[in-house]
Motif scaffolding. Structure first.
Motif, PDB file in Angstrom:
ATOM      1  N   ASP A   9      -4.463  -5.633 -15.193  1.00  0.00           N
ATOM      2  CA  ASP A   9      -3.508  -4.520 -14.800  1.00  0.00           C
ATOM      3  C   ASP A   9      -4.234  -3.593 -13.856  1.00  0.00           C
ATOM      4  O   ASP A   9      -3.146  -2.975 -12.916  1.00  0.00           O
ATOM      5  CB  ASP A   9      -3.293  -3.416 -16.219  1.00  0.00           C
ATOM      6  N   ILE A  12      -3.480  -5.419 -10.415  1.00  0.00           N
ATOM      7  CA  ILE A  12      -2.255  -5.464 -10.017  1.00  0.00           C
ATOM      8  C   ILE A  12      -1.827  -4.210  -9.662  1.00  0.00           C
ATOM      9  O   ILE A  12      -1.285  -4.029  -8.451  1.00  0.00           O
ATOM     10  CB  ILE A  12      -1.304  -6.044 -11.260  1.00  0.00           C
ATOM     11  N   THR A  13      -2.126  -3.078 -10.400  1.00  0.00           N
ATOM     12  CA  THR A  13      -1.532  -1.455 -10.173  1.00  0.00           C
ATOM     13  C   THR A  13      -2.507  -1.166  -8.722  1.00  0.00           C
ATOM     14  O   THR A  13      -1.721  -0.686  -7.807  1.00  0.00           O
ATOM     15  CB  THR A  13      -1.873  -0.553 -11.291  1.00  0.00           C
ATOM     16  N   TYR A  15      -3.126  -2.952  -6.315  1.00  0.00           N
ATOM     17  CA  TYR A  15      -2.515  -3.471  -5.055  1.00  0.00           C
ATOM     18  C   TYR A  15      -1.105  -3.072  -4.940  1.00  0.00           C
ATOM     19  O   TYR A  15      -0.951  -2.739  -3.854  1.00  0.00           O
ATOM     20  CB  TYR A  15      -2.845  -5.012  -5.139  1.00  0.00           C
ATOM     21  N   THR A  16      -0.305  -3.130  -5.924  1.00  0.00           N
ATOM     22  CA  THR A  16       1.119  -2.877  -5.793  1.00  0.00           C
ATOM     23  C   THR A  16       1.403  -1.469  -5.262  1.00  0.00           C
ATOM     24  O   THR A  16       2.311  -1.104  -4.930  1.00  0.00           O
ATOM     25  CB  THR A  16       1.877  -3.405  -7.032  1.00  0.00           C
ATOM     26  N   GLU A  17       0.595  -0.532  -6.089  1.00  0.00           N
ATOM     27  CA  GLU A  17       0.881   0.866  -5.732  1.00  0.00           C
ATOM     28  C   GLU A  17       0.205   1.481  -4.516  1.00  0.00           C
ATOM     29  O   GLU A  17       0.469   2.614  -4.232  1.00  0.00           O
ATOM     30  CB  GLU A  17       0.458   1.448  -7.028  1.00  0.00           C
ATOM     31  N   ASN A  18      -0.653   0.607  -4.058  1.00  0.00           N
ATOM     32  CA  ASN A  18      -1.491   1.337  -2.952  1.00  0.00           C
ATOM     33  C   ASN A  18      -1.498   0.435  -1.528  1.00  0.00           C
ATOM     34  O   ASN A  18      -2.112   0.796  -0.383  1.00  0.00           O
ATOM     35  CB  ASN A  18      -2.859   1.370  -3.453  1.00  0.00           C
ATOM     36  N   VAL A  19      -1.145  -0.715  -1.553  1.00  0.00           N
ATOM     37  CA  VAL A  19      -0.907  -1.598  -0.273  1.00  0.00           C
ATOM     38  C   VAL A  19      -0.522  -0.932   0.867  1.00  0.00           C
ATOM     39  O   VAL A  19      -1.317  -0.858   2.040  1.00  0.00           O
ATOM     40  CB  VAL A  19      -0.557  -2.880  -0.470  1.00  0.00           C
ATOM     41  N   GLU A  20       0.585  -0.258   0.869  1.00  0.00           N
ATOM     42  CA  GLU A  20       1.148   0.468   2.024  1.00  0.00           C
ATOM     43  C   GLU A  20       0.312   1.634   2.376  1.00  0.00           C
ATOM     44  O   GLU A  20       0.233   1.840   3.569  1.00  0.00           O
ATOM     45  CB  GLU A  20       2.611   0.889   1.602  1.00  0.00           C
ATOM     46  N   SER A  41      -6.183  -6.776   3.337  1.00  0.00           N
ATOM     47  CA  SER A  41      -5.964  -7.880   2.672  1.00  0.00           C
ATOM     48  C   SER A  41      -7.469  -8.685   2.176  1.00  0.00           C
ATOM     49  O   SER A  41      -7.676  -9.278   1.209  1.00  0.00           O
ATOM     50  CB  SER A  41      -5.250  -9.076   3.324  1.00  0.00           C
ATOM     51  N   TYR A  44      -8.950  -6.392  -0.404  1.00  0.00           N
ATOM     52  CA  TYR A  44      -8.496  -6.631  -1.787  1.00  0.00           C
ATOM     53  C   TYR A  44      -9.007  -8.071  -2.265  1.00  0.00           C
ATOM     54  O   TYR A  44      -9.273  -8.140  -3.477  1.00  0.00           O
ATOM     55  CB  TYR A  44      -7.081  -6.695  -1.583  1.00  0.00           C
TER      56      TYR A  44
END
Length: 190
Positions: A9, A12-13, A15-20, A41, A44
């Motif tokens: 969790d 995933i969080t 990456y998905t909430e912070n990559v941009e 990348s 990560y």
């Protein structure tokens, strides 16, 4: 208590909430979107490959990843600076070798003309004319304002914008400028 590693969790969080946001931060350092994405990348991937040995809350991992990205960006800047310095030294050495027949002077004139043409196509005509009149013609901001019928403040803003565009064009064009002398040397020497 034994280290449990990062939970899926958190990963995933993270990456998905912070990559941009991470890519945006890396871009601010590098001014190259592709390099910024690559560094984010890679960082990560580093965290992902070591998830079992890392631990911490989401906030701690954001900080960890951000510091890793910042460090990688600074290393990339150092490498780019070293490469540019090396290419500059090589260019100067090649120019010295070729200076007897004015090839280097013609190359520089051609390069400058190409940079100005490219930059001119990326800015307003008035801003380009003000830039050329000021930098090449040697006119003061006051003289430019009078010549173009604008305020000195407008001249200052146009010069600033033009300088930024010129810097970007030169940075993008630098790799072409540094390779060209080697091609000439290769064909002349053979």
């Amino acid at each position: 208590m034994e280290n449990q590693g990062l939970s899926n969790d958190v990963i995933i969080t993270l990456y998905t909430e912070n990559v941009e946001r991470f890519e945006s931060i890396a871009f601010r350092y590098l001014r190259d979107r592709e390099k910024a994405r690559d560094i984010v990348s890679e960082c990560y991937e580093y965290v992902l490959n070591r998830k079992d040995s890392l631990s911490g809350s989401l906030a701690e991992m954001k900080t960890y990843l951000l510091l890793m990205i910042k460090d990688r960006c600074l290393n990339e800047i150092r490498l780019d600076t070293a490469r540019r310095e090396r290419l500059k030294d090589l260019f100067e050495a090649d120019s010295d070798r070729l200076s007897d027949d004015n090839v280097s002077r013609r190359m520089v004139e051609w390069d400058m003309r190409k940079v100005l043409e490219t930059a001119g196509s990326k800015m307003q005509k008035r801003a380009f004319d003000i830039y050329v009149s000021g930098k090449i013609g040697g006119l003061s901001y006051k003289e430019l304002a009078k010549l173009y019928g604008v305020t000195q403040n407008r001249v200052s803003k146009d010069m600033y914008k033009a300088n930024k565009i010129i810097q970007t064009v030169i940075r993008d064009y630098l790799h072409i400028i540094t390779v060209f002398p080697y091609l000439i040397y290769f064909f002349i020497a053979k």
